[in-house]
Structure formats: structure tokens, C-alpha cells
Design an enzyme around this catalytic site. Structure first.
Site, PDB file in Angstrom:
ATOM      1  N   CYS A   1     -53.776 -15.662   8.878  1.00 20.56           N
ATOM      2  CA  CYS A   1     -53.714 -14.570   7.892  1.00 20.56           C
ATOM      3  C   CYS A   1     -55.089 -13.950   7.688  1.00 20.56           C
ATOM      4  O   CYS A   1     -55.219 -12.733   7.531  1.00 20.56           O
ATOM      5  CB  CYS A   1     -53.193 -15.078   6.551  1.00 20.56           C
TER       6      CYS A   1
ATOM      7  N   ARG B   1     -44.238 -13.485   8.591  1.00 18.00           N
ATOM      8  CA  ARG B   1     -45.047 -12.278   8.805  1.00 18.00           C
ATOM      9  C   ARG B   1     -44.090 -11.116   9.077  1.00 18.00           C
ATOM     10  O   ARG B   1     -43.623 -10.948  10.203  1.00 18.00           O
ATOM     11  CB  ARG B   1     -45.986 -12.463   9.996  1.00 18.00           C
TER      12      ARG B   1
HETATM   13  C1  BEZ Z   1     -52.125 -19.153   9.050  1.00 18.61           C
HETATM   14  O1  BEZ Z   1     -52.979 -19.659   9.760  1.00 18.61           O
HETATM   15  O2  BEZ Z   1     -52.265 -18.045   8.557  1.00 18.61           O
HETATM   16  C2  BEZ Z   1     -50.883 -19.927   8.807  1.00 18.61           C
HETATM   17  C3  BEZ Z   1     -50.438 -20.798   9.779  1.00 18.61           C
HETATM   18  C4  BEZ Z   1     -49.297 -21.534   9.552  1.00 18.61           C
HETATM   19  C5  BEZ Z   1     -48.607 -21.416   8.363  1.00 18.61           C
HETATM   20  C6  BEZ Z   1     -49.046 -20.497   7.406  1.00 18.61           C
HETATM   21  C7  BEZ Z   1     -50.187 -19.762   7.627  1.00 18.61           C
END
Ligand code: BEZ
Length: 225
Positions: A52, A133
Site C-alpha cells: 500500500c 485493492r
Molecule cells: C501490503 O503490503 O500492503 C499488504 C499486504 C498484505 C495484506 C495487506 C496489505
């Protein structure tokens, strides 16, 4: 009685569901505050997570490019406002991929109760406590034109989001469609003829304006000779 929020995925062609929300840029009335503009409304699983963070840096860097396309970014996660503010402040200290001092100027919605994310079908099988997402591209009349969903582990391609905005704007402006992998400046597709007469005429008038590979596959020349 409390309204039950349905976890229903809105569809392309639907009016974007309306809501009021608190954001890192103040309160918004969505999508009404954005009337006359294109909107990229996107969700992410959580603040202070690695994928993110890279997405927010990239989107924020492209914010001005999107504004030039009359397009506004609006983000959302189920975190609260304080967490959002702390994370966006932290992002300014991070250096990655030739980006640093990145200030996120677009609104990031807090959705602790998941009212908005449920209404937009953003809570899916991966997790019932965080959004996937999602990307909703909404046109200036508030109609959903594109929906993309990605899992938490896959960062989005922001250039592809921009390409879709450009393709949608081209389609609305010139009543054309765009072929696979289309980029601005490349030839576009003339919608399939609705009658034998139009099909015949299109085949017989090929030249500077258009060419056909077959009666149903005609291209408009974007760079006329
Ligand atoms: C992230 O790295 O943004 C992420 C990865 C797995 C679950 C939620 C967020």
C-alpha cells in the site's frame, strides 16, 4: 432501525453509490462533490503496510497528471483518520523508486465501520476486516465506467489506470472503442455496423479516414495521411 448495508458489488453502468465521509482532506459528499470530474476511487487493505505504501507514493506522484485529465483520486481503507494521518506523514520520510518527500494531497477516507467498503463490494473472501485493492473509475455524471479488483499481495499498475482513463475519455469524446493495448495516438475502432447498408458503405469508403480488416473490424486513422 439501523440500515443494513449490503455487501453488493456495484456494476459498470450503475450510478456510483453516494455517501458522506471523513477524509484526510476534510469531509466529502461522494460523488456529488466531484460532479463534472472523473474520479478514481480506490481502496487498499491497510495503512502502514508495504505494498500500500508503494501504491500511495506512486498515485500521489501522478496526482498532477490525473488532474490534467480532469480526474481526481480518492482513497479508502477501513483504518481511522488518525492512522491515515500518521501513515501519510510517515510516507513523506520514505524514499523508494526515485520518489521522496511524497505528499499525499488527495483525500483518504476513513471507513472504520466498513459501511462504504461494503457498499462498494470491497470486502471480499480474502479478509472480512480489510478491503481488497479495488479501483472504480467514475465519469463526470457519477456513472461507474470501470471496475478493477486486485488481491492484497499485488500492487496495482498506475500507468494502466491512467491508460483506462485516457481510453474512456477518448471513447466518450469520439464515439470510438479502443483495441488491445491501445495507447493515445494509436488508431481506434469504429463500433460494429448495425445494418448491412452501413457495413457495405464502410467497406467501400476505406481510405484516409478509416480502413477495415473485415466488415466488423474497422479502424479510424488517428494520424491521417
Ligand atoms: C501490503 O503490503 O500492503 C499488504 C499486504 C498484505 C495484506 C495487506 C496489505
Amino acid at each position: 432501525m439501523e440500515e443494513k448495508i449490503e455487501n453488493r458489488m456495484p456494476l459498470i453502468g450503475d450510478k456510483a453509490p453516494s455517501f458522506k465521509a471523513k477524509t484526510t482532506q476534510g469531509n466529502i459528499n461522494f460523488p456529488e462533490d466531484y460532479k463534472g470530474k472523473w474520479i478514481i476511487f480506490f481502496s487498499h487493505p491497510a495503512d502502514f503496510t508495504p505494498v500500500c505504501t508503494t501504491e500511495f507514493m506512486t498515485f500521489a506522484k501522478m496526482d498532477e497528471e490525473f488532474k490534467k485529465l480532469n480526474t481526481e483520486l480518492v482513497g479508502l481503507s477501513v483504518d481511522g483518520l488518525t492512522s491515515h494521518i500518521a501513515w501519510l506523514r510517515k510516507i513523506q520520510e520514505i524514499e523508494w523508486n526515485n520518489m521522496k518527500h511524497i505528499e499525499v494531497k488527495f483525500p483518504l477516507i476513513e471507513d472504520i465501520k466498513m459501511d462504504i467498503s461494503k457498499r462498494y463490494g470491497m470486502i471480499q473472501g480474502e479478509s472480512d476486516i480489510s478491503a481488497v485493492r479495488a479501483v472504480f473509475i467514475i465519469n463526470p455524471e457519477g456513472i461507474i465506467k470501470t471496475i478493477m479488483y486486485y488481491p492484497a499481495s499485488t500492487g496495482r499498475n498506475m500507468d494502466e489506470v491512467k491508460r483506462v482513463i485516457l481510453a474512456l475519455q477518448k471513447a466518450e469524446k469520439d464515439s470510438v472503442a479502443t483495441p488491445a493495448n491501445w495507447k493515445p495516438g494509436e488508431d481506434t475502432i469504429i463500433p460494429t455496423p448495425g445494418s448491412c447498408g452501413v457495413a457495405k458503405e464502410r467497406m467501400e469508403t476505406q481510405g484516409d479516414d478509416h480502413y477495415c480488416l473485415d466488415w466488423f473490424l474497422c479502424f479510424k486513422r488517428e494520424n491521417k495521411k
